[in-house]
Write a protein that holds these residues in place. Structure first.
Motif, PDB file in Angstrom:
ATOM      1  N   TRP A   3       0.837  -1.210   0.000  1.00  0.00           N
ATOM      2  CA  TRP A   3       0.000   0.000   0.000  1.00  0.00           C
ATOM      3  C   TRP A   3       0.870   1.258   0.000  1.00  0.00           C
ATOM      4  CZ3 TRP A   3      -3.491   1.436   4.794  1.00  0.00           C
ATOM      5  CH2 TRP A   3      -4.212   2.604   4.504  1.00  0.00           C
ATOM      6  N   THR A   4       1.895   1.278   0.850  1.00  0.00           N
ATOM      7  CA  THR A   4       2.783   2.441   0.925  1.00  0.00           C
ATOM      8  C   THR A   4       3.519   2.659  -0.394  1.00  0.00           C
ATOM      9  OG1 THR A   4       3.091   2.011   3.289  1.00  0.00           O
ATOM     10  CG2 THR A   4       4.667   3.480   2.221  1.00  0.00           C
ATOM     11  N   ALA A  15       1.079   3.923  -3.105  1.00  0.00           N
ATOM     12  CA  ALA A  15       0.730   5.335  -2.938  1.00  0.00           C
ATOM     13  C   ALA A  15       1.897   6.245  -3.307  1.00  0.00           C
ATOM     14  CB  ALA A  15       0.297   5.585  -1.494  1.00  0.00           C
ATOM     15  N   GLY A  34       2.390   6.282  -7.124  1.00  0.00           N
ATOM     16  CA  GLY A  34       1.252   6.779  -7.882  1.00  0.00           C
ATOM     17  C   GLY A  34       0.569   5.726  -8.726  1.00  0.00           C
ATOM     18  N   TRP A  35       0.621   4.462  -8.286  1.00  0.00           N
ATOM     19  CA  TRP A  35      -0.049   3.396  -9.031  1.00  0.00           C
ATOM     20  C   TRP A  35      -1.565   3.602  -9.049  1.00  0.00           C
ATOM     21  CZ3 TRP A  35       3.065  -1.108  -6.352  1.00  0.00           C
ATOM     22  CH2 TRP A  35       4.388  -1.074  -6.826  1.00  0.00           C
ATOM     23  N   SER A  53      -4.726   6.476  -7.899  1.00  0.00           N
ATOM     24  CA  SER A  53      -4.979   7.872  -7.562  1.00  0.00           C
ATOM     25  C   SER A  53      -5.193   8.047  -6.066  1.00  0.00           C
ATOM     26  CB  SER A  53      -6.217   8.367  -8.323  1.00  0.00           C
ATOM     27  OG  SER A  53      -6.581   9.662  -7.872  1.00  0.00           O
ATOM     28  N   PRO A  54      -4.645   9.116  -5.462  1.00  0.00           N
ATOM     29  CA  PRO A  54      -4.854   9.356  -4.029  1.00  0.00           C
ATOM     30  C   PRO A  54      -6.323   9.533  -3.659  1.00  0.00           C
ATOM     31  CG  PRO A  54      -3.065  10.715  -4.876  1.00  0.00           C
ATOM     32  CD  PRO A  54      -3.714  10.087  -6.055  1.00  0.00           C
ATOM     33  N   GLN A  55      -7.150   9.979  -4.629  1.00  0.00           N
ATOM     34  CA  GLN A  55      -8.583  10.103  -4.356  1.00  0.00           C
ATOM     35  C   GLN A  55      -9.257   8.742  -4.222  1.00  0.00           C
ATOM     36  OE1 GLN A  55      -7.018  11.936  -6.744  1.00  0.00           O
ATOM     37  NE2 GLN A  55      -7.070  13.874  -5.585  1.00  0.00           N
ATOM     38  N   LEU A  90      -7.277   5.698  -3.390  1.00  0.00           N
ATOM     39  CA  LEU A  90      -6.583   5.013  -2.303  1.00  0.00           C
ATOM     40  C   LEU A  90      -5.573   5.969  -1.677  1.00  0.00           C
ATOM     41  CD1 LEU A  90      -6.257   2.335  -0.773  1.00  0.00           C
ATOM     42  CD2 LEU A  90      -4.408   1.758  -2.360  1.00  0.00           C
ATOM     43  N   PRO A  91      -5.946   6.659  -0.582  1.00  0.00           N
ATOM     44  CA  PRO A  91      -5.007   7.591   0.058  1.00  0.00           C
ATOM     45  C   PRO A  91      -3.835   6.844   0.680  1.00  0.00           C
ATOM     46  CG  PRO A  91      -6.981   7.321   1.384  1.00  0.00           C
ATOM     47  CD  PRO A  91      -7.240   6.610   0.090  1.00  0.00           C
ATOM     48  N   SER A  92      -2.760   7.556   0.895  1.00  0.00           N
ATOM     49  CA  SER A  92      -1.561   6.954   1.456  1.00  0.00           C
ATOM     50  C   SER A  92      -1.767   6.615   2.932  1.00  0.00           C
ATOM     51  CB  SER A  92      -0.377   7.917   1.324  1.00  0.00           C
ATOM     52  OG  SER A  92      -0.597   9.070   2.119  1.00  0.00           O
ATOM     53  N   ASP A 124      -9.862   8.856   2.932  1.00  0.00           N
ATOM     54  CA  ASP A 124      -9.012   8.771   4.113  1.00  0.00           C
ATOM     55  C   ASP A 124      -9.848   8.585   5.375  1.00  0.00           C
ATOM     56  OD1 ASP A 124      -9.887  11.447   3.400  1.00  0.00           O
ATOM     57  OD2 ASP A 124      -8.782  12.128   5.152  1.00  0.00           O
TER      58      ASP A 124
END
Length: 276
Positions: free
Chosen positions: A43-44, A47, A50-51, A53-55, A57-59, A240
């Motif tokens: 996951w880290t 994120a 950029g695999w 989008s943060p929208q 899957l947020p970091s 998030d």
């Protein structure tokens, strides 16, 4: 000489097994964490690279910051306490009803013949399917949540209680009859101690079902609680917030399951013939 060599080999093997014991314990302790830590690392990395989008899957750092803000503002305790109060009352009611129903079926073949077929048919209906019917009866308030949570907890508790009461060896019951035990003494001193491990398994499964049903009910009809927090975050597209609530739900469920497991172990040790 051959005997001495055999003794030396056995002693060497025993000492090597003892030396390997701490490493084996460390491995047994670390092994369950391998998969979650691997998922966290994936996951880290995803994120950071950029695999996704943060929208979407947020970091993990973003989720941690959101969780810390919830704890600082007091919102986390507000929603968590509401969920724990609901699941606590619903689970206690469902577990008590399940214990009574399972004990009645376990102690009486006639009760089992009358109740168990209908019970097995009704338990196949999921909690969400009962929602519209219960909604018409009690409305959308708190009783709706308590009833559905209690129903979810009652099923595994009742079935495991029935199984536990039926697994007592017939020979022990016959010994009780020879010594003139009353019906109450047979249940308390013979049947119940042998059924205790299965009863605790039912209670653990019942709590798991109750906790899952709590989140489902709060997703549908609630203005506070962890399930509501998930819905609220989804509506605002704040993933998030959704992930932070999911982490809290999983963490609380895991801790309470471990607590029930420790309680089960303590009860087993207090039983005659239990591990010391």
């Amino acid at each position: 000489m051959a005997a001495i060599a055999a003794v030396d080999a056995a002693a060497l093997e025993a000492s090597s097994s003892v030396s390997r014991l701490p490493w084996r314990r460390i491995g047994d302790t670390a092994l369950p964490w391998l998969l979650p830590l691997s998922l966290l690392a994936l996951w880290t990395t995803g994120a950071a690279q950029g695999w996704i989008s943060p929208q979407v899957l947020p970091s993990p750092q973003f989720v941690w910051d959101t969780l810390r803000d919830l704890a600082t503002s007091g919102d986390l305790w507000l929603h968590t306490s509401a969920s724990l109060a609901r699941v606590g009352l619903g689970f206690l009611a469902g577990a008590a009803l399940g214990l009574l129903l399972g004990a009645a079926m376990g102690l009486s073949r006639q009760v089992e013949a009358y109740v168990l077929p209908t019970f097995n048919a009704l338990v196949q209906i999921p909690v969400l399917a009962w929602l519209p019917f219960v909604l018409l009866l009690v409305g959308i308030g708190e009783p709706l949540k308590y009833i559905l949570i209690a129903k979810a907890a009652m099923v595994p508790v009742a079935l495991n209680t029935l199984q536990g009461f039926r697994q007592t060896p017939v020979g022990l019951r016959e010994v009780g009859e020879v010594y003139g035990f009353s019906r109450r003494q047979q249940v308390l001193e013979i049947v119940l101690p042998h059924a205790m491990p299965t009863l605790f398994t039912g209670l653990r499964l019942g709590f798991t079902k109750a906790w899952l049903s709590l989140v489902v009910v709060e997703l549908v009809a609630s203005s506070e609680g962890l399930g509501y927090l998930i819905v609220y975050g989804r509506q605002l597209f704040q993933l998030d917030l959704v992930m932070a609530a999911v982490v809290v739900v999983g963490g609380i469920g895991y801790l309470i399951d471990r607590l029930l497991d420790a309680l089960e172990t303590a009860v087993k040790r207090r039983q005659p013939g239990g591990a010391r």
